[in-house]
Design an enzyme around this catalytic site. Structure first.
Site, PDB file in Angstrom:
ATOM      1  N   HIS A  87      29.786 -22.316 -47.481  1.00 30.93           N
ATOM      2  CA  HIS A  87      30.992 -22.132 -46.663  1.00 30.93           C
ATOM      3  C   HIS A  87      31.217 -20.636 -46.513  1.00 30.93           C
ATOM      4  O   HIS A  87      31.382 -19.920 -47.499  1.00 30.93           O
ATOM      5  CB  HIS A  87      32.209 -22.787 -47.306  1.00 30.93           C
ATOM      6  CG  HIS A  87      33.466 -22.611 -46.497  1.00 30.93           C
ATOM      7  ND1 HIS A  87      33.830 -23.489 -45.503  1.00 30.93           N
ATOM      8  CD2 HIS A  87      34.414 -21.629 -46.505  1.00 30.93           C
ATOM      9  CE1 HIS A  87      34.948 -23.073 -44.942  1.00 30.93           C
ATOM     10  NE2 HIS A  87      35.328 -21.940 -45.527  1.00 30.93           N
ATOM     11  N   CYS A  88      31.226 -20.170 -45.269  1.00 29.89           N
ATOM     12  CA  CYS A  88      31.366 -18.738 -45.001  1.00 29.89           C
ATOM     13  C   CYS A  88      32.838 -18.409 -44.779  1.00 29.89           C
ATOM     14  O   CYS A  88      33.425 -18.812 -43.764  1.00 29.89           O
ATOM     15  CB  CYS A  88      30.538 -18.330 -43.789  1.00 29.89           C
ATOM     16  SG  CYS A  88      30.591 -16.548 -43.465  1.00 29.89           S
ATOM     17  N   THR A  89      33.413 -17.676 -45.707  1.00 31.36           N
ATOM     18  CA  THR A  89      34.819 -17.304 -45.594  1.00 31.36           C
ATOM     19  C   THR A  89      35.060 -16.421 -44.380  1.00 31.36           C
ATOM     20  O   THR A  89      36.094 -16.533 -43.702  1.00 31.36           O
ATOM     21  CB  THR A  89      35.269 -16.573 -46.867  1.00 31.36           C
ATOM     22  OG1 THR A  89      35.016 -17.408 -47.996  1.00 31.36           O
ATOM     23  CG2 THR A  89      36.750 -16.239 -46.824  1.00 31.36           C
ATOM     24  N   GLY A 103      35.045 -18.656 -41.397  1.00 31.29           N
ATOM     25  CA  GLY A 103      36.004 -19.753 -41.464  1.00 31.29           C
ATOM     26  C   GLY A 103      35.387 -21.106 -41.198  1.00 31.29           C
ATOM     27  O   GLY A 103      36.086 -22.034 -40.759  1.00 31.29           O
ATOM     28  N   ASN A 104      34.094 -21.258 -41.459  1.00 30.08           N
ATOM     29  CA  ASN A 104      33.402 -22.507 -41.161  1.00 30.08           C
ATOM     30  C   ASN A 104      32.265 -22.693 -42.143  1.00 30.08           C
ATOM     31  O   ASN A 104      31.779 -21.727 -42.746  1.00 30.08           O
ATOM     32  CB  ASN A 104      32.851 -22.472 -39.731  1.00 30.08           C
ATOM     33  CG  ASN A 104      32.416 -23.840 -39.229  1.00 30.08           C
ATOM     34  OD1 ASN A 104      32.720 -24.865 -39.838  1.00 30.08           O
ATOM     35  ND2 ASN A 104      31.688 -23.862 -38.119  1.00 30.08           N
TER      36      ASN A 104
END
Length: 353
Positions: free
Chosen positions: A195-197, A200-201
């Site tokens: 999950h890539c902060t 946001g996805n």
């Protein structure tokens, strides 16, 4: 992809060995163009979706944590990028060399366009949300439930390697191979990478390629930005001190351009981050691993590794395939197999669900 879902069929037991299909699944255009397959689209568009993302355009696009994640990243990249093209790049190029009038101007323009496109695609493309089940499958009742009434984990034989397959209590399905339930987005995601902060996805089956292109292009773009900044400083030092400028005088020039120095420091920090990411993802792609699998050391023997050329071919050209080559065979057992890892910790969920 439907081939991944076939590995989650709850009706498969030890005595049932099924060759799903001898021919490989048909290649599909990107999900942003043609939308998800029927099983996925029905779940996402018929009011059955229960995850934490917002779905639009028939399941093609999703939005996760727009604020502050995606929006803050856009502000921190587009803002400095606009100032760079407006005020810095013209200082080292002639007016007719800007954009496509020179190699530097042309390459920076193309890279910036690709970066913006891939950022949007990686941030908003459906990463591969797996449909949920309304209830625990009847095939598992009552023989394959634990003392609390939850389905037991089972073991898949994939490419002659035993892999533990956990049942997701939130989605009420056996997770397809390489999938994971993301606690941020509240979805099981096909071929979950991380999950890539910043985006946001989740990064998964459908948007991993865009993510990789994004970090590769960002690395090259930032290296060129650093070159432009040093070239401006060099030209300025020549203008102030003449051709005989020494090192001390060159560093004194930095005080004349505090904004440029700040931009240079910003680029140097970013280039270290994206360069390391680029190297890391190059390494795990060659081994056909996801970030989640690599960090958690999932496999004693990786059943999806067919050598660097075939791994790259599958990940970048044919993500619809579960295996880079060979037939998909479905074989499941509810008892541990001698070849499964003895270290149960490597199969534990990142978040209890």
């Amino acid at each position: 992809m439907s081939r991944y879902l076939a590995y989650s069929d709850p009706s498969v037991h030890r005595a049932h060995v099924a060759r799903i299909e001898k021919e490989a699944p048909k290649a599909r255009l990107p999900v942003v163009l043609v939308g998800p397959e029927k099983e996925f689209k029905t779940y996402l568009t018929n009011g059955d979706y229960r995850g934490g993302s917002r779905v639009c355009c028939g399941g093609r696009f999703v939005t996760g944590q727009l604020w502050p994640n995606s929006i803050s990243t856009i502000v921190m990249t587009v803002g400095p990028g606009f100032c760079y093209f407006k005020f810095l790049l013209p200082r080292v190029l002639e007016p007719d060399e800007l954009y496509f009038g020179s190699f530097l101007g042309g390459s920076q323009t193309v890279l910036a366009a690709v970066i913006l496109l891939c950022f949007m695609l990686a941030s908003f493309t459906n990463p591969g949300i797996v449909p949920r089940s309304a209830a625990i499958p009847q095939e598992l009742v009552p023989n394959y439930l634990d003392m609390q009434g939850n389905p037991l984990s089972r073991f898949l034989r994939i490419n002659n390697v035993t892999v533990k397959q956990k049942f997701c209590l939130t989605c009420r399905i056996f997770r397809p191979p390489r999938s994971k339930h993301c606690s941020y987005c509240d979805n099981c995601v096909l071929r979950f990478d991380h999950h890539c902060t910043w985006l946001g996805n989740c990064i998964g089956l459908h948007n991993y390629r865009y993510f990789v292109v994004l970090i590769y292009c960002a690395t090259i773009f930032l290296i060129e930005c650093i070159y432009v900044a040093f070239r401006i400083l060099h030209n300025l030092s020549l203008d102030i001190y003449g051709p005989g400028v020494d090192t001390f005088e060159w560093f004194c020039t930095l005080g004349e351009e505090p904004t440029l120095v700040g931009f240079l420091m910003y680029c140097m920090v970013l280039v270290v981050a994206v360069l390391l990411l680029s190297i890391y993802h190059t390494v795990i792609v060659l081994q056909n691993l996801t970030t989640n699998e690599h960090v958690r050391n999932y496999y004693k023997e990786n059943p999806f590794d067919f050598g660097p050329p075939r791994n790259c071919w599958q990940i970048y050209c044919h993500p619809e395939r579960v295996l880079a080559e060979g037939d998909d065979r479905l074989q499941a057992d509810y008892g541990p197999h001698p070849s499964v890892s003895d270290d149960e910790s490597v199969y534990e969920e990142l978040a209890a669900r």
